[in-house]
Write a protein that holds these residues in place. Structure first.
Motif, PDB file in Angstrom:
ATOM      1  N   VAL A 149       0.833  -1.203   0.000  1.00  0.00           N
ATOM      2  CA  VAL A 149       0.000   0.000   0.000  1.00  0.00           C
ATOM      3  C   VAL A 149       0.875   1.263   0.000  1.00  0.00           C
ATOM      4  O   VAL A 149       0.490   2.312   0.495  1.00  0.00           O
ATOM      5  CB  VAL A 149      -0.978   0.021   1.194  1.00  0.00           C
ATOM      6  N   TYR A 150       2.074   1.129  -0.584  1.00  0.00           N
ATOM      7  CA  TYR A 150       3.019   2.242  -0.718  1.00  0.00           C
ATOM      8  C   TYR A 150       2.818   2.815  -2.116  1.00  0.00           C
ATOM      9  O   TYR A 150       3.290   2.249  -3.104  1.00  0.00           O
ATOM     10  CB  TYR A 150       4.431   1.696  -0.539  1.00  0.00           C
ATOM     11  N   PRO A 151       2.076   3.921  -2.232  1.00  0.00           N
ATOM     12  CA  PRO A 151       1.681   4.405  -3.559  1.00  0.00           C
ATOM     13  C   PRO A 151       2.893   4.739  -4.433  1.00  0.00           C
ATOM     14  O   PRO A 151       3.796   5.464  -4.008  1.00  0.00           O
ATOM     15  CB  PRO A 151       0.860   5.662  -3.259  1.00  0.00           C
ATOM     16  N   THR A 152       2.901   4.197  -5.620  1.00  0.00           N
ATOM     17  CA  THR A 152       4.026   4.362  -6.524  1.00  0.00           C
ATOM     18  C   THR A 152       3.553   4.919  -7.859  1.00  0.00           C
ATOM     19  O   THR A 152       2.517   4.498  -8.385  1.00  0.00           O
ATOM     20  CB  THR A 152       4.727   3.005  -6.727  1.00  0.00           C
ATOM     21  N   LYS A 153       4.291   5.889  -8.369  1.00  0.00           N
ATOM     22  CA  LYS A 153       3.993   6.505  -9.659  1.00  0.00           C
ATOM     23  C   LYS A 153       2.552   6.996  -9.746  1.00  0.00           C
ATOM     24  O   LYS A 153       1.763   6.553 -10.568  1.00  0.00           O
ATOM     25  CB  LYS A 153       4.326   5.540 -10.800  1.00  0.00           C
TER      26      LYS A 153
END
Length: 601
Positions: free
Chosen positions: A253-257
């Motif tokens: 749940v680590y938002p990327t791009k």
């Protein structure tokens, strides 16, 4: 009048009048202080439909009854106004020393109204307050101005804006002690609209405590609980808030791009562990803080080091941009502080711009200096932050925030924001309670209005299944109400990892001479939450805005531990409205408002 100094400073910049008013003690008790009392004072005096940049708007700087006491973390302050970013009530929180020193200078709050004809600053020296010229300070970066004002007023604590606030960027922050920020909602731009560059405070006054021995005992108990807690006594002191990088990434749940993905294989490069091993000089705690999550890190900008980035800053300038370079993040954090930019909104706007470039909406021809806004382009970050802060070229459009940027190109759905405020570093597709908090937050996309990460990820005060919807509306309301209380006391939200409503009630009781129960202060928190909601409704913020970006509702997470999930807001929102005692359209009922004593507010 225990706990409070009993005085409010009113500053009219149009007339240059500075006056002192008595604090209404009964009103203060009803709304506690800080966020609660600040919201009450503001909503009593300002039309909800006011233009945030109009002279008729006001901005309130306010501490809490526990600010400046020996209670753990008792040094925070709130800035209350109408947000130019969202149109909602803004109550932005900061730590450091300034909030406590406002009380030591003799005041519980400052109400600033009107607009100065030329740049000014406000100097407060133990109850003596004066408006002074600041034309020579206008246009300068925050650290230079802080040094100048401290040299002129030795021993003072400085709160101020940078070029972003002067140029009315909707994401402008207010900075104090060079690296602490009331960051969210564009409060710095409201200061800028009034030509108010800074406020310096100094003094040695102390609030009278109702039961000093009782407060000493409760404070000792609370400090023990904080020390024994794994988060406040272990993870945060050792690694700072960046301890969350690996934890959140491992959960997918680590938002990327720009929230296109939920994991970053290179996140370790910007983790708390890496910062501690390679960059940390020392801990940098706020006033009377036993946790000490603040970092002081190595940097080319100073041989003595600078304030280090928080978790959300690390994420937004790394994973969200597809970069993962600690030195780039430290540099970006430094320039945001210098220009007075909210790191979350600044970085998230760059992320949105990078996706707009990826999809062909932004072209090379639009980007001056040939510095392309492309995921993974580390050279673009500080370059465009400076352009954003100074509103130069394409940076002028970036300075308006991700929602206005994406809407300019006709695709607002590429802004990962709620009520036009950018979401922080947790993808709600895999944290259902946190997503409900995002959607219903009274100040737009925000993690510190009810930190459901605590039970859903960290297991405090108990572990909840992050995917399970059952009871999440109850947890969300409780966390939102308790957070409103904590924000009103003058303490730090991080204390809630180890303390509960009972401990906050006891600290308030020993300070103020009250006999509140845990239920009493939670009711006060609910009163504050509903007052904010009423302001937003009258300001034209529709309950239809209690939603999430379409991507998070319809696009399943593509891979990782959260693969296949979307956020199920349509199921949770009706339950939340019912739990709050609101009607099915998200409007507080007369019955609930009567219970809270708000019918006549």
């Amino acid at each position: 009048m225990f706990g409070y100094m009993g005085k409010i400073l009113r500053v009219n910049l149009t007339t240059s009048e500075v006056t002192t008013e008595a604090l209404d003690f009964e009103l203060a008790k009803k709304f506690i202080g800080g966020r609660g009392l600040g919201t009450k004072l503001y909503t009593d005096e300002v039309d909800p439909k006011v233009d945030p940049f109009a002279a008729e708007n006001k901005i309130i700087f306010i501490n809490g009854p526990l600010s400046g006491t020996a209670t753990p973390t008792g040094g925070r302050y709130m800035v209350v106004t109408k947000s130019p970013l969202t149109g909602c009530i803004a109550s932005s929180n900061s730590g450091g020393e300034w909030g406590a020193y406002l009380k030591y200078a003799g005041y519980d709050a400052i109400i600033v109204e009107g607009k100065a004809s030329l740049p000014v600053y406000l100097n407060i020296d133990e109850e003596k307050a004066e408006i002074l010229p600041a034309l020579d300070l206008w246009g300068k970066y925050t650290s230079e101005v802080s040094d100048q004002l401290i040299k002129k007023h030795p021993g003072a604590k400085v709160l101020l804006i940078g070029p972003a606030g002067e140029k009315l960027s909707q994401m402008a922050a207010i900075i104090n002690e060079k690296d602490r920020a009331a960051g969210r909602s564009g409060v710095g731009a409201v200061m800028g609209s009034k030509n108010l560059k800074a406020i310096t405070v100094k003094g040695n006054l102390k609030p009278e405590i109702a039961n000093p021995d009782g407060l000493k005992a409760v404070t000792k108990e609370c400090r023990t609980l904080l020390k024994e807690n794994g988060v406040t006594g272990g993870g945060l002191p050792t690694y700072g808030t960046a301890v969350l990088v690996n934890i959140i990434n491992e959960h997918g749940v680590y938002p990327t791009k720009n929230f296109q993905e939920g994991q970053d294989p290179d996140a370790e490069a910007v983790s708390g562990e890496t910062m501690t091993e390679k960059y940390l000089i020392k801990r940098n705690p706020c006033h009377h803080c036993p946790i000490g999550c603040g970092r002081w890190v190595k940097s080319e900008h100073s041989p003595d080091g600078i304030g280090g980035p928080e978790y959300e800053t690390l994420w937004v300038f790394a994973g969200d941009l597809g970069i993962d370079d600690m030195e780039v993040v430290i540099d970006a954090n430094y320039w945001c502080n210098e220009m007075g930019l909210d790191t979350i909104s600044a970085g998230a706007t760059l992320a949105a711009a990078m996706e707009l470039y990826q999809r062909g909406y932004i072209t090379d021809e639009m980007l001056d200096d040939d510095v392309i806004l492309k995921f993974g382009n580390a050279d673009s970050v500080v370059h465009w932050l400076k352009k954003m802060g100074n509103r130069e070229g394409f940076g002028d459009l970036l300075a308006r925030g991700s929602y206005r940027l994406a809407d300019f190109f006709g695709v607002p759905e590429y802004s990962m924001s709620v009520k036009k405020q950018d979401l922080p570093a947790y993808d709600p597709r895999g944290i259902q309670g946190m997503g409900l908090q995002y959607a219903t937050s009274n100040r737009g996309g925000c993690h510190v209005r009810g930190y459901l990460i605590s039970p859903e990820i960290l297991g405090l005060p108990e572990k909840l299944d992050r995917f399970d919807l059952a009871g999440k509306e109850v947890w969300t309301k409780i966390f939102q109400d308790l957070t409103a209380v904590i924000d009103s006391t003058g303490l730090c939200l991080f204390t809630s990892f180890a303390l509960g409503a009972q401990q906050y009630a006891e600290m308030l009781n020993e300070t103020l001479g009250t006999d509140w129960t845990a239920d009493d202060i939670l009711l006060a928190g609910e009163r504050i939450w509903n007052l904010e909601k009423l302001f937003n409704l009258e300001a034209g913020v529709s309950p239809a805005e209690d939603t999430l970006p379409p991507r998070l509702l319809v696009e399943a997470m593509p891979d990782g531990p959260t693969k296949g999930w979307v956020h199920k807001l349509d199921e949770l929102l009706p339950l939340y409205y019912k739990e709050r005692g609101w009607d099915e359209d998200g409007i507080p009922t007369e019955e609930r408002l009567e219970k809270l004593g708000l019918l006549s507010e």
